[in-house]
Design a protein around this motif. Structure first.
Motif, PDB file in Angstrom:
ATOM      1  N   ARG A 129     -17.223   7.015  -2.235  1.00  0.00           N
ATOM      2  CA  ARG A 129     -15.491   6.525  -1.789  1.00  0.00           C
ATOM      3  C   ARG A 129     -14.501   7.430  -0.878  1.00  0.00           C
ATOM      4  N   GLU A 130     -14.763   6.858   0.229  1.00  0.00           N
ATOM      5  CA  GLU A 130     -13.461   7.598   1.494  1.00  0.00           C
ATOM      6  C   GLU A 130     -12.221   6.984   1.770  1.00  0.00           C
ATOM      7  N   GLY A 131     -11.602   7.252   2.424  1.00  0.00           N
ATOM      8  CA  GLY A 131     -10.123   7.668   2.541  1.00  0.00           C
ATOM      9  C   GLY A 131     -10.123   6.641   3.729  1.00  0.00           C
ATOM     10  N   ILE A 132      -9.169   6.294   3.761  1.00  0.00           N
ATOM     11  CA  ILE A 132      -8.397   4.838   4.622  1.00  0.00           C
ATOM     12  C   ILE A 132      -7.392   5.627   5.077  1.00  0.00           C
ATOM     13  N   GLY A 133      -6.493   5.679   4.819  1.00  0.00           N
ATOM     14  CA  GLY A 133      -4.964   5.777   5.619  1.00  0.00           C
ATOM     15  C   GLY A 133      -4.466   5.625   4.586  1.00  0.00           C
ATOM     16  N   CYS A 134      -2.430   6.110   4.495  1.00  0.00           N
ATOM     17  CA  CYS A 134      -1.760   6.136   3.671  1.00  0.00           C
ATOM     18  C   CYS A 134      -0.563   5.763   4.086  1.00  0.00           C
ATOM     19  N   ILE A 135       0.801   5.727   3.779  1.00  0.00           N
ATOM     20  CA  ILE A 135       2.465   5.677   3.712  1.00  0.00           C
ATOM     21  C   ILE A 135       3.077   6.609   3.240  1.00  0.00           C
ATOM     22  N   THR A 136       3.837   7.078   3.996  1.00  0.00           N
ATOM     23  CA  THR A 136       4.820   7.819   2.658  1.00  0.00           C
ATOM     24  C   THR A 136       6.545   6.747   2.694  1.00  0.00           C
ATOM     25  N   ALA A 137       6.685   7.789   1.977  1.00  0.00           N
ATOM     26  CA  ALA A 137       7.824   6.756   1.231  1.00  0.00           C
ATOM     27  C   ALA A 137       8.737   6.728   2.762  1.00  0.00           C
ATOM     28  N   ASN A 138       9.049   7.382   4.054  1.00  0.00           N
ATOM     29  CA  ASN A 138       9.970   6.903   4.656  1.00  0.00           C
ATOM     30  C   ASN A 138       8.732   6.088   6.013  1.00  0.00           C
ATOM     31  N   GLU A 139       7.718   5.765   5.509  1.00  0.00           N
ATOM     32  CA  GLU A 139       6.990   5.047   6.195  1.00  0.00           C
ATOM     33  C   GLU A 139       6.727   5.136   7.217  1.00  0.00           C
ATOM     34  N   LYS A 140       6.293   6.693   7.951  1.00  0.00           N
ATOM     35  CA  LYS A 140       5.143   7.215   8.183  1.00  0.00           C
ATOM     36  C   LYS A 140       3.462   6.740   7.987  1.00  0.00           C
ATOM     37  N   THR A 141       3.285   6.679   8.970  1.00  0.00           N
ATOM     38  CA  THR A 141       1.228   5.948   8.754  1.00  0.00           C
ATOM     39  C   THR A 141       1.162   7.433   9.690  1.00  0.00           C
ATOM     40  N   TYR A 142      -0.332   7.404   8.426  1.00  0.00           N
ATOM     41  CA  TYR A 142      -2.149   7.889   8.495  1.00  0.00           C
ATOM     42  C   TYR A 142      -3.209   7.588   8.955  1.00  0.00           C
ATOM     43  N   TYR A 143      -3.957   8.023   9.139  1.00  0.00           N
ATOM     44  CA  TYR A 143      -5.328   6.621   9.422  1.00  0.00           C
ATOM     45  C   TYR A 143      -6.242   8.058   9.330  1.00  0.00           C
ATOM     46  N   ALA A 144      -7.667   7.362   8.780  1.00  0.00           N
ATOM     47  CA  ALA A 144      -8.956   8.034   9.069  1.00  0.00           C
ATOM     48  C   ALA A 144      -9.507   7.990  10.551  1.00  0.00           C
ATOM     49  N   ASP A 145     -10.178   8.749  11.070  1.00  0.00           N
ATOM     50  CA  ASP A 145     -10.464   8.155  12.250  1.00  0.00           C
ATOM     51  C   ASP A 145     -11.017   7.450  12.549  1.00  0.00           C
ATOM     52  N   PHE A 146     -12.186   6.659  11.505  1.00  0.00           N
ATOM     53  CA  PHE A 146     -13.171   5.571  11.743  1.00  0.00           C
ATOM     54  C   PHE A 146     -12.163   4.733  11.647  1.00  0.00           C
ATOM     55  N   VAL A 147     -10.696   4.891  11.085  1.00  0.00           N
ATOM     56  CA  VAL A 147     -10.114   3.207  11.254  1.00  0.00           C
ATOM     57  C   VAL A 147     -10.278   2.756  12.500  1.00  0.00           C
ATOM     58  N   LYS A 148      -9.556   3.665  13.930  1.00  0.00           N
ATOM     59  CA  LYS A 148      -9.928   3.014  15.426  1.00  0.00           C
ATOM     60  C   LYS A 148      -8.747   1.689  15.704  1.00  0.00           C
ATOM     61  N   GLY A 149      -7.572   1.658  15.180  1.00  0.00           N
ATOM     62  CA  GLY A 149      -6.813   0.835  15.236  1.00  0.00           C
ATOM     63  C   GLY A 149      -7.635  -0.455  14.536  1.00  0.00           C
ATOM     64  N   ARG A 150      -8.183  -0.304  13.507  1.00  0.00           N
ATOM     65  CA  ARG A 150      -8.099  -1.537  13.207  1.00  0.00           C
ATOM     66  C   ARG A 150      -7.975  -1.664  11.954  1.00  0.00           C
ATOM     67  N   PHE A 151      -6.854  -1.173  11.491  1.00  0.00           N
ATOM     68  CA  PHE A 151      -7.027  -1.090  10.017  1.00  0.00           C
ATOM     69  C   PHE A 151      -4.643  -1.174  10.440  1.00  0.00           C
ATOM     70  N   THR A 152      -4.308  -1.282   9.039  1.00  0.00           N
ATOM     71  CA  THR A 152      -2.837  -1.047   9.551  1.00  0.00           C
ATOM     72  C   THR A 152      -1.981  -1.605   8.128  1.00  0.00           C
ATOM     73  N   VAL A 153      -1.622  -0.089   7.777  1.00  0.00           N
ATOM     74  CA  VAL A 153      -1.187   0.070   6.392  1.00  0.00           C
ATOM     75  C   VAL A 153       0.592  -0.186   6.998  1.00  0.00           C
ATOM     76  N   SER A 154       1.068  -0.695   5.317  1.00  0.00           N
ATOM     77  CA  SER A 154       2.774  -1.169   6.018  1.00  0.00           C
ATOM     78  C   SER A 154       3.452  -1.338   3.979  1.00  0.00           C
ATOM     79  N   ARG A 155       4.494  -1.503   4.489  1.00  0.00           N
ATOM     80  CA  ARG A 155       4.981  -1.106   2.518  1.00  0.00           C
ATOM     81  C   ARG A 155       6.190  -2.248   2.761  1.00  0.00           C
ATOM     82  N   ASP A 156       6.000  -3.413   1.893  1.00  0.00           N
ATOM     83  CA  ASP A 156       7.620  -4.346   1.637  1.00  0.00           C
ATOM     84  C   ASP A 156       8.276  -3.981   0.801  1.00  0.00           C
TER      85      ASP A 156
END
Length: 126
Positions: free
Chosen positions: A44-71
Motif C-alpha cells: 500500500r502506498e500513500g497518495i496525498g492528504c488534506i488537513t482540516a483547514n484544507e491544506k493538501t500534500y501529495y506524494a511525488d509520483f502524483v505529479k499534478g494528476r491527482f487532487t484531494v478536496s473536501r465538501d
C-alpha cells in the motif's frame, strides 16, 4: 472502520475518475484525511492528504494528476484522479490521517491491518 470509499470503476487509459470518501456516523470536518492505494501484488502506498483547514500534500509520483478536496456540506472527501494509466490500477482507500496536519501524512506504515475499509477498485484498461 468508519469511512466508506466509492466511485471506482473501469476506465480507459487517459481517463478520469472522482473517488469519494464519507462517514455516516461522524463529521469529517475536523479530521485530516489521507488517500492511499494498493496495486495487485504491491505494498500500500500513500497518495496525498488534506488537513482540516484544507491544506493538501501529495506524494511525488502524483505529479499534478491527482487532487484531494473536501465538501463540508456533503461530509465528503474526494480524490480526483486524471490521466489514468494501467499502473494506476489499484484499490483506493481513505482514512483519518492526523500526520497530515504536520506535513507528514499518508504514511501507510502507521496503520494496522484492521484499520482499513474496503476501498474502491480502479481498473485502468483499454
Amino acid at each position: 472502520v468508519d469511512v466508506v470509499e466509492s466511485g471506482g470503476g473501469l476506465v480507459q487509459p487517459g481517463g478520469s475518475l472522482k473517488l469519494s470518501c464519507t462517514a455516516s456516523t461522524f463529521s469529517l470536518d475536523n479530521y485530516a484525511m489521507g488517500w492511499f492505494r494498493q496495486a495487485p501484488g504491491k505494498e500500500r502506498e500513500g497518495i496525498g492528504c488534506i488537513t482540516a483547514n484544507e491544506k493538501t500534500y501529495y506524494a511525488d509520483f502524483v505529479k499534478g494528476r491527482f487532487t484531494v478536496s473536501r465538501d463540508r456540506a456533503k461530509n465528503m472527501v474526494y480524490l480526483q484522479v486524471n490521466s489514468l494509466q494501467p499502473e494506476d490500477t489499484a484499490v483506493y482507500y481513505c482514512i483519518g490521517d492526523p500526520g497530515c496536519e504536520y506535513g507528514v501524512g499518508f504514511d501507510p506504515d502507521l496503520y494496522g491491518m484492521d484499520e482499513w475499509g474496503k476501498g474502491t477498485l480502479v481498473t485502468v484498461s483499454s
